[in-house]
Design a protein around this motif. Sequence first.
Motif, PDB file in Angstrom:
ATOM      1  N   ARG A  25      11.991  58.298  -7.194  1.00 56.43           N
ATOM      2  CA  ARG A  25      11.552  59.370  -8.101  1.00 56.43           C
ATOM      3  C   ARG A  25      10.030  59.461  -8.153  1.00 56.43           C
ATOM      4  O   ARG A  25       9.473  60.547  -8.250  1.00 56.43           O
ATOM      5  N   GLU A  37      10.403  64.191 -15.564  1.00 52.57           N
ATOM      6  CA  GLU A  37      11.705  63.942 -16.180  1.00 52.57           C
ATOM      7  C   GLU A  37      12.602  63.125 -15.248  1.00 52.57           C
ATOM      8  O   GLU A  37      13.355  62.264 -15.702  1.00 52.57           O
ATOM      9  N   GLY A  38      12.515  63.372 -13.954  1.00 51.77           N
ATOM     10  CA  GLY A  38      13.271  62.563 -12.997  1.00 51.77           C
ATOM     11  C   GLY A  38      12.836  61.107 -13.045  1.00 51.77           C
ATOM     12  O   GLY A  38      13.670  60.200 -12.976  1.00 51.77           O
ATOM     13  N   PHE A  40      11.429  59.650 -15.686  1.00 51.72           N
ATOM     14  CA  PHE A  40      11.909  59.190 -16.986  1.00 51.72           C
ATOM     15  C   PHE A  40      13.364  58.723 -16.891  1.00 51.72           C
ATOM     16  O   PHE A  40      13.717  57.635 -17.355  1.00 51.72           O
ATOM     17  N   ASN A  41      14.217  59.534 -16.292  1.00 54.36           N
ATOM     18  CA  ASN A  41      15.637  59.178 -16.171  1.00 54.36           C
ATOM     19  C   ASN A  41      15.835  57.911 -15.342  1.00 54.36           C
ATOM     20  O   ASN A  41      16.687  57.082 -15.659  1.00 54.36           O
ATOM     21  N   ALA A  42      15.051  57.755 -14.285  1.00 52.50           N
ATOM     22  CA  ALA A  42      15.157  56.549 -13.463  1.00 52.50           C
ATOM     23  C   ALA A  42      14.707  55.318 -14.248  1.00 52.50           C
ATOM     24  O   ALA A  42      15.333  54.257 -14.170  1.00 52.50           O
ATOM     25  N   TYR A  44      14.745  54.932 -17.563  1.00 50.96           N
ATOM     26  CA  TYR A  44      15.673  54.648 -18.658  1.00 50.96           C
ATOM     27  C   TYR A  44      17.017  54.092 -18.182  1.00 50.96           C
ATOM     28  O   TYR A  44      17.790  53.577 -18.989  1.00 50.96           O
ATOM     29  N   ALA A  45      17.279  54.144 -16.897  1.00 49.71           N
ATOM     30  CA  ALA A  45      18.473  53.495 -16.366  1.00 49.71           C
ATOM     31  C   ALA A  45      18.387  51.975 -16.532  1.00 49.71           C
ATOM     32  O   ALA A  45      19.412  51.292 -16.499  1.00 49.71           O
ATOM     33  N   TYR A  83       4.571  61.461 -18.965  1.00 48.67           N
ATOM     34  CA  TYR A  83       5.759  61.687 -19.787  1.00 48.67           C
ATOM     35  C   TYR A  83       5.705  60.939 -21.116  1.00 48.67           C
ATOM     36  O   TYR A  83       6.444  61.245 -22.037  1.00 48.67           O
TER      37      TYR A  83
END
Length: 108
Positions: A25, A37-38, A40-42, A44-45, A83
């Motif tokens: 990402r 955002e991509g 961020f999602n990685a 938060y995994a 972010y």
Amino acid sequence: MILPKNNYLKARDFILTNARMIERRLFEFYFDNGTSEGVFNAVYAYRNPDGGFGHGMEPDTASPESQPLFSIIALEILDEVGYLTKEIILNDFMAYFESVTTEKGGIP
């Protein structure tokens, strides 16, 4: 940063073949118009129910337990891609940091 197309393709192939999702990402963010955002999602995994981060957030360890260092790395990555906000720090990080803060005010 501008890479010659040949070098870009080699780097992209290497990242897609070998890297964790965070690095993928980040590569997309910097070189392929990916979004923060991509990233961020990685990030938060790797988040645990206690609010800390574990599961190899730092690539040299695969420890599932939350560690302050892993949470700091998460903060740094989110800040790097623009972010990180005050609300994220207060709502998603502070409870964990408070839970591991020593009586003298330090984080182990």
